[in-house]
Design a protein around this motif. Structure first.
Motif, PDB file in Angstrom:
ATOM      1  N   SER A 130      10.438  38.192  43.771  1.00  0.00           N
ATOM      2  CA  SER A 130      10.898  36.816  43.904  1.00  0.00           C
ATOM      3  C   SER A 130       9.833  35.889  43.334  1.00  0.00           C
ATOM      4  CB  SER A 130      11.116  36.498  45.387  1.00  0.00           C
ATOM      5  OG  SER A 130      11.182  35.124  45.623  1.00  0.00           O
ATOM      6  N   GLU A 131      10.234  34.697  42.966  1.00  0.00           N
ATOM      7  CA  GLU A 131       9.248  33.713  42.515  1.00  0.00           C
ATOM      8  C   GLU A 131       8.403  33.198  43.669  1.00  0.00           C
ATOM      9  OE1 GLU A 131      10.628  30.604  39.922  1.00  0.00           O
ATOM     10  OE2 GLU A 131      12.110  31.941  39.039  1.00  0.00           O
ATOM     11  N   LEU A 132       8.882  33.364  44.884  1.00  0.00           N
ATOM     12  CA  LEU A 132       8.167  32.868  46.062  1.00  0.00           C
ATOM     13  C   LEU A 132       7.014  33.805  46.409  1.00  0.00           C
ATOM     14  CD1 LEU A 132       7.910  30.894  48.434  1.00  0.00           C
ATOM     15  CD2 LEU A 132       9.514  32.344  49.683  1.00  0.00           C
ATOM     16  N   ILE A 133       5.790  33.293  46.338  1.00  0.00           N
ATOM     17  CA  ILE A 133       4.624  34.108  46.690  1.00  0.00           C
ATOM     18  C   ILE A 133       3.771  33.458  47.782  1.00  0.00           C
ATOM     19  CG2 ILE A 133       4.512  35.271  44.451  1.00  0.00           C
ATOM     20  CD1 ILE A 133       2.170  33.362  43.724  1.00  0.00           C
ATOM     21  N   HIS A 134       4.193  32.309  48.300  1.00  0.00           N
ATOM     22  CA  HIS A 134       3.432  31.640  49.354  1.00  0.00           C
ATOM     23  C   HIS A 134       3.548  32.478  50.626  1.00  0.00           C
ATOM     24  CE1 HIS A 134       2.241  28.646  52.325  1.00  0.00           C
ATOM     25  NE2 HIS A 134       1.705  27.953  51.326  1.00  0.00           N
ATOM     26  N   PRO A 135       2.434  32.987  51.168  1.00  0.00           N
ATOM     27  CA  PRO A 135       2.518  33.916  52.294  1.00  0.00           C
ATOM     28  C   PRO A 135       3.122  33.338  53.569  1.00  0.00           C
ATOM     29  CG  PRO A 135       0.213  33.452  51.729  1.00  0.00           C
ATOM     30  CD  PRO A 135       1.065  32.776  50.712  1.00  0.00           C
ATOM     31  N   GLU A 136       2.789  32.103  53.922  1.00  0.00           N
ATOM     32  CA  GLU A 136       3.322  31.535  55.161  1.00  0.00           C
ATOM     33  C   GLU A 136       4.810  31.220  55.034  1.00  0.00           C
ATOM     34  OE1 GLU A 136       2.291  28.116  58.500  1.00  0.00           O
ATOM     35  OE2 GLU A 136       1.260  28.058  56.574  1.00  0.00           O
ATOM     36  N   ILE A 137       5.205  30.646  53.918  1.00  0.00           N
ATOM     37  CA  ILE A 137       6.623  30.358  53.712  1.00  0.00           C
ATOM     38  C   ILE A 137       7.417  31.660  53.679  1.00  0.00           C
ATOM     39  CG2 ILE A 137       8.329  29.419  52.095  1.00  0.00           C
ATOM     40  CD1 ILE A 137       6.210  27.288  51.336  1.00  0.00           C
ATOM     41  N   SER A 138       6.900  32.660  53.005  1.00  0.00           N
ATOM     42  CA  SER A 138       7.582  33.957  52.943  1.00  0.00           C
ATOM     43  C   SER A 138       7.766  34.553  54.331  1.00  0.00           C
ATOM     44  CB  SER A 138       6.787  34.944  52.070  1.00  0.00           C
ATOM     45  OG  SER A 138       6.768  34.517  50.734  1.00  0.00           O
ATOM     46  N   ALA A 139       6.744  34.487  55.162  1.00  0.00           N
ATOM     47  CA  ALA A 139       6.832  35.047  56.514  1.00  0.00           C
ATOM     48  C   ALA A 139       7.871  34.313  57.352  1.00  0.00           C
ATOM     49  CB  ALA A 139       5.466  34.995  57.194  1.00  0.00           C
ATOM     50  N   ILE A 140       7.906  33.005  57.241  1.00  0.00           N
ATOM     51  CA  ILE A 140       8.852  32.216  58.045  1.00  0.00           C
ATOM     52  C   ILE A 140      10.287  32.495  57.610  1.00  0.00           C
ATOM     53  CG2 ILE A 140       9.616  29.880  58.636  1.00  0.00           C
ATOM     54  CD1 ILE A 140       6.581  29.084  58.324  1.00  0.00           C
ATOM     55  N   ILE A 141      10.551  32.508  56.310  1.00  0.00           N
ATOM     56  CA  ILE A 141      11.931  32.732  55.878  1.00  0.00           C
ATOM     57  C   ILE A 141      12.354  34.182  56.081  1.00  0.00           C
ATOM     58  CG2 ILE A 141      11.942  30.760  54.332  1.00  0.00           C
ATOM     59  CD1 ILE A 141      11.870  32.737  51.980  1.00  0.00           C
ATOM     60  N   ALA A 142      11.403  35.109  56.117  1.00  0.00           N
ATOM     61  CA  ALA A 142      11.747  36.503  56.402  1.00  0.00           C
ATOM     62  C   ALA A 142      12.277  36.644  57.831  1.00  0.00           C
ATOM     63  CB  ALA A 142      10.540  37.404  56.194  1.00  0.00           C
ATOM     64  N   GLN A 143      11.824  35.792  58.723  1.00  0.00           N
ATOM     65  CA  GLN A 143      12.277  35.815  60.120  1.00  0.00           C
ATOM     66  C   GLN A 143      13.535  34.976  60.335  1.00  0.00           C
ATOM     67  OE1 GLN A 143       8.919  34.484  62.378  1.00  0.00           O
ATOM     68  NE2 GLN A 143       7.702  36.287  61.901  1.00  0.00           N
ATOM     69  N   ALA A 144      13.851  34.109  59.376  1.00  0.00           N
ATOM     70  CA  ALA A 144      15.015  33.228  59.505  1.00  0.00           C
ATOM     71  C   ALA A 144      16.292  34.024  59.273  1.00  0.00           C
ATOM     72  CB  ALA A 144      14.919  32.084  58.501  1.00  0.00           C
ATOM     73  N   GLY A 145      17.338  33.600  59.908  1.00  0.00           N
ATOM     74  CA  GLY A 145      18.622  34.253  59.726  1.00  0.00           C
ATOM     75  C   GLY A 145      19.689  33.255  59.349  1.00  0.00           C
ATOM     76  N   HIS A 146      20.921  33.739  59.379  1.00  0.00           N
ATOM     77  CA  HIS A 146      22.073  32.909  59.052  1.00  0.00           C
ATOM     78  C   HIS A 146      22.080  31.643  59.907  1.00  0.00           C
ATOM     79  CE1 HIS A 146      26.589  32.159  59.367  1.00  0.00           C
ATOM     80  NE2 HIS A 146      26.246  31.811  58.142  1.00  0.00           N
ATOM     81  N   SER A 147      22.290  30.529  59.280  1.00  0.00           N
ATOM     82  CA  SER A 147      22.348  29.197  59.889  1.00  0.00           C
ATOM     83  C   SER A 147      20.986  28.572  60.167  1.00  0.00           C
ATOM     84  CB  SER A 147      23.189  29.185  61.173  1.00  0.00           C
ATOM     85  OG  SER A 147      24.511  29.565  60.885  1.00  0.00           O
ATOM     86  N   SER A 148      19.907  29.274  59.887  1.00  0.00           N
ATOM     87  CA  SER A 148      18.592  28.649  60.004  1.00  0.00           C
ATOM     88  C   SER A 148      18.503  27.523  58.980  1.00  0.00           C
ATOM     89  CB  SER A 148      17.479  29.663  59.731  1.00  0.00           C
ATOM     90  OG  SER A 148      17.450  30.655  60.709  1.00  0.00           O
ATOM     91  N   ARG A 149      17.719  26.508  59.324  1.00  0.00           N
ATOM     92  CA  ARG A 149      17.589  25.353  58.437  1.00  0.00           C
ATOM     93  C   ARG A 149      16.157  25.193  57.953  1.00  0.00           C
ATOM     94  NH1 ARG A 149      21.519  21.024  61.507  1.00  0.00           N
ATOM     95  NH2 ARG A 149      23.430  21.865  60.629  1.00  0.00           N
ATOM     96  N   ILE A 150      16.067  24.856  56.678  1.00  0.00           N
ATOM     97  CA  ILE A 150      14.777  24.621  56.028  1.00  0.00           C
ATOM     98  C   ILE A 150      14.816  23.233  55.410  1.00  0.00           C
ATOM     99  CG2 ILE A 150      13.224  25.350  54.178  1.00  0.00           C
ATOM    100  CD1 ILE A 150      14.504  28.200  54.548  1.00  0.00           C
ATOM    101  N   LEU A 151      13.889  22.392  55.791  1.00  0.00           N
ATOM    102  CA  LEU A 151      13.778  21.055  55.218  1.00  0.00           C
ATOM    103  C   LEU A 151      12.733  21.068  54.120  1.00  0.00           C
ATOM    104  CD1 LEU A 151      14.268  17.970  55.170  1.00  0.00           C
ATOM    105  CD2 LEU A 151      12.493  17.785  56.931  1.00  0.00           C
ATOM    106  N   ILE A 152      13.128  20.619  52.946  1.00  0.00           N
ATOM    107  CA  ILE A 152      12.162  20.342  51.876  1.00  0.00           C
ATOM    108  C   ILE A 152      12.021  18.824  51.891  1.00  0.00           C
ATOM    109  CG2 ILE A 152      11.502  20.668  49.483  1.00  0.00           C
ATOM    110  CD1 ILE A 152      13.754  22.763  49.260  1.00  0.00           C
ATOM    111  N   ALA A 153      10.889  18.357  52.389  1.00  0.00           N
ATOM    112  CA  ALA A 153      10.684  16.929  52.632  1.00  0.00           C
ATOM    113  C   ALA A 153       9.941  16.269  51.480  1.00  0.00           C
ATOM    114  CB  ALA A 153       9.900  16.737  53.928  1.00  0.00           C
ATOM    115  N   ASP A 154      10.374  15.065  51.150  1.00  0.00           N
ATOM    116  CA  ASP A 154       9.648  14.298  50.141  1.00  0.00           C
ATOM    117  C   ASP A 154       8.377  13.721  50.753  1.00  0.00           C
ATOM    118  OD1 ASP A 154      10.340  11.846  51.454  1.00  0.00           O
ATOM    119  OD2 ASP A 154      12.098  11.572  50.182  1.00  0.00           O
ATOM    120  N   GLY A 155       7.587  13.068  49.938  1.00  0.00           N
ATOM    121  CA  GLY A 155       6.303  12.546  50.393  1.00  0.00           C
ATOM    122  C   GLY A 155       6.390  11.410  51.386  1.00  0.00           C
ATOM    123  N   ASN A 156       7.559  10.814  51.542  1.00  0.00           N
ATOM    124  CA  ASN A 156       7.729   9.707  52.475  1.00  0.00           C
ATOM    125  C   ASN A 156       8.268  10.137  53.834  1.00  0.00           C
ATOM    126  OD1 ASN A 156       7.009   7.530  50.629  1.00  0.00           O
ATOM    127  ND2 ASN A 156       8.859   8.105  49.538  1.00  0.00           N
TER     128      ASN A 156
END
Length: 150
Positions: free
Chosen positions: A4-30
């Protein structure tokens, strides 16, 4: 090494534990990421400098790593001083990224206060804070289901 293009270890660990209907916010700088977050969610700060990194960059990478069932933007209330007359340019960029990834998911705005409520839900597992300076650039992803053979 990951494919995968994703190599960030903490993000990878969190999404590996996430399941169906889990939510991920990609937040802007504000976005107030330290205070407007789900009680069980983790915060990963990628806001190196204004404009670095962007929500679009994070979205492209996440689409290589997880199935997405829904993509919501923060809707613009009529009385908001930053409301635009048309969809924000960032939303068109997201639509292009989804199309390039061959995703059939449509971008759907939800009202600002409903957006904050959705982020505060028990399903929110991760906020990725970016340095994106675009207005109305926040994205809330709902993790989908991996299909057989994927």
């Amino acid at each position: 090494m990951l494919k995968s293009e994703l190599i960030h270890p903490e993000i990878s660990a969190i999404i590996a534990q996430a399941g169906h209907s889990s939510r991920i916010l990609i937040a802007d700088g504000n976005y107030p990421a330290s205070s407007a977050i789900g009680s069980g969610a983790k915060l990963v700060s990628l806001n190196l400098a204004p404009g670095l990194v962007t929500v679009s960059q994070v979205l492209k990478v996440l689409l290589t790593a997880i199935p997405i069932e829904a993509v919501n933007t923060m809707g613009m209330p009529d009385d908001d001083p930053y409301k635009l007359d048309t969809d924000p340019p960032a939303w068109d960029a997201y639509r292009g990224i989804l199309a390039a990834a061959k995703s059939t998911v449509e971008l759907k705005p939800i009202e600002r206060w409903d957006f904050y409520d959705a982020v505060a839900s028990r399903d929110h597992v991760l906020t990725i804070q970016t340095g994106d300076q675009a207005l109305w650039a926040n994205l809330l992803l709902t993790v989908g289901v991996r299909q057989a053979g994927e």
